[in-house]
Design an enzyme around this catalytic site. Sequence first.
Site, PDB file in Angstrom:
ATOM      1  N   GLY A 263    -103.853  15.313 -97.283  1.00 16.13           N
ATOM      2  CA  GLY A 263    -103.309  14.589 -98.421  1.00 16.13           C
ATOM      3  C   GLY A 263    -102.125  13.808 -97.925  1.00 16.13           C
ATOM      4  O   GLY A 263    -102.169  13.239 -96.840  1.00 16.13           O
ATOM      5  N   GLU A 264    -101.055  13.828 -98.673  1.00 15.74           N
ATOM      6  CA  GLU A 264     -99.825  13.130 -98.278  1.00 15.74           C
ATOM      7  C   GLU A 264     -98.770  14.203 -98.038  1.00 15.74           C
ATOM      8  O   GLU A 264     -98.310  14.840 -98.974  1.00 15.74           O
ATOM      9  CB  GLU A 264     -99.445  12.160 -99.395  1.00 15.74           C
ATOM     10  N   SER A 265     -98.399  14.380 -96.758  1.00 15.80           N
ATOM     11  CA  SER A 265     -97.553  15.527 -96.425  1.00 15.80           C
ATOM     12  C   SER A 265     -96.177  15.469 -97.085  1.00 15.80           C
ATOM     13  O   SER A 265     -95.618  16.513 -97.437  1.00 15.80           O
ATOM     14  CB  SER A 265     -97.418  15.660 -94.913  1.00 15.80           C
TER      15      SER A 265
ATOM     16  N   CYS B 220    -104.746  18.317 -91.245  1.00 15.35           N
ATOM     17  CA  CYS B 220    -104.131  16.989 -91.321  1.00 15.35           C
ATOM     18  C   CYS B 220    -102.725  17.057 -91.924  1.00 15.35           C
ATOM     19  O   CYS B 220    -101.803  17.504 -91.247  1.00 15.35           O
ATOM     20  CB  CYS B 220    -105.058  16.048 -92.085  1.00 15.35           C
TER      21      CYS B 220
ATOM     22  N   ARG C 242     -97.026  11.709 -87.083  1.00 15.68           N
ATOM     23  CA  ARG C 242     -97.868  11.304 -88.219  1.00 15.68           C
ATOM     24  C   ARG C 242     -98.571   9.978 -87.930  1.00 15.68           C
ATOM     25  O   ARG C 242     -98.055   9.150 -87.194  1.00 15.68           O
ATOM     26  CB  ARG C 242     -97.021  11.156 -89.479  1.00 15.68           C
TER      27      ARG C 242
ATOM     28  N   ARG D 279    -106.153   8.839 -91.122  1.00 15.49           N
ATOM     29  CA  ARG D 279    -104.707   8.636 -90.908  1.00 15.49           C
ATOM     30  C   ARG D 279    -104.094   9.898 -90.295  1.00 15.49           C
ATOM     31  O   ARG D 279    -103.095  10.433 -90.772  1.00 15.49           O
ATOM     32  CB  ARG D 279    -104.003   8.253 -92.212  1.00 15.49           C
TER      33      ARG D 279
ATOM     34  N   HIS E 235    -110.600  16.925 -90.443  1.00 14.61           N
ATOM     35  CA  HIS E 235    -111.030  17.498 -91.722  1.00 14.61           C
ATOM     36  C   HIS E 235    -112.410  18.157 -91.653  1.00 14.61           C
ATOM     37  O   HIS E 235    -113.395  17.529 -92.032  1.00 14.61           O
ATOM     38  CB  HIS E 235    -111.115  16.384 -92.773  1.00 14.61           C
TER      39      HIS E 235
ATOM     40  N   GLU F  51    -113.606  20.164 -93.675  1.00 14.37           N
ATOM     41  CA  GLU F  51    -114.126  20.300 -95.050  1.00 14.37           C
ATOM     42  C   GLU F  51    -114.901  19.059 -95.489  1.00 14.37           C
ATOM     43  O   GLU F  51    -115.551  19.075 -96.524  1.00 14.37           O
ATOM     44  CB  GLU F  51    -112.974  20.616 -96.021  1.00 14.37           C
TER      45      GLU F  51
HETATM   46  N1  GLN Z   1    -101.095  10.531 -92.962  1.00 13.07           N
HETATM   47  C1  GLN Z   1    -100.954  11.637 -93.883  1.00 13.07           C
HETATM   48  C2  GLN Z   1     -99.557  12.220 -93.808  1.00 13.07           C
HETATM   49  O1  GLN Z   1     -98.798  11.864 -92.951  1.00 13.07           O
HETATM   50  C3  GLN Z   1    -101.963  12.714 -93.566  1.00 13.07           C
HETATM   51  C4  GLN Z   1    -103.349  12.194 -93.821  1.00 13.07           C
HETATM   52  C5  GLN Z   1    -104.350  13.254 -94.211  1.00 13.07           C
HETATM   53  O2  GLN Z   1    -104.002  14.373 -94.544  1.00 13.07           O
HETATM   54  N2  GLN Z   1    -105.606  12.880 -94.203  1.00 13.07           N
HETATM   55  O3  GLN Z   1     -99.201  13.023 -94.622  1.00 13.07           O
END
Ligand code: GLN
Length: 189
Positions: A49-51, A81, A108, A136, A171, A173
């Site tokens: 997700g978005e860390s 991720c 990241r 990403r 990932h 999953e």
């Molecule tokens: N780029 C995202 C981050 O820095 C991580 C991307 C992902 O979890 N697929 O949080």
Amino acid sequence: MAGRKIGILALQGAFLEHERSLRRCGAEPIEVRTVKDLEQAAALIIPGGESTTIGKIMQRFGLDEAIVSRTKQGMPLWGTCAGMILMAKEIADSEQPGLRLMDIRVRRNAFGRQVDSFEADLEVEGIGQCRGVFIRAPYVERVWADTRILAYYQEKIVMVQQGNLLATAFHPELTEDPSIHRYFLEMLS
Ligand code: GLN
């Protein structure tokens, strides 16, 4: 008493896909949004997700401290991720909130803009061939202490384990292959 339910941190990101993969392995997932939810879980997955977002929400609900304390007692924790980023003791060029649990330094969005997302075959130590879906994705720049490297992609470290802590830059999953979920479930015994 924690049962054998497998928690998935469900604050933001790809948690439904982990639930599906766990069910396919015969495990019982539970969505974790509060400290109380976490008490029901025998292990925890932090999804992609978005860390920065996940880190802030975790902090707001006191989940960061609760997760750190459970892992110190031996609870298996797996980050995919963004989850990997949140587990790292060092995040390159970032002051964002995190758990600071694992002896790794991550970077990241490390594969660059041109290759935002891609798939690759990976050779994973102790598991064998797996399909890696990278979105990403971060990679691990450095490991220390007793952190073990389980997989590389083009000489970059993309999977690591340190005792009850497991982290993947990719990932599993999002694939039909349950082998890394199985591997994580075995960490419970
Ligand atoms: N780029 C995202 C981050 O820095 C991580 C991307 C992902 O979890 N697929 O949080």
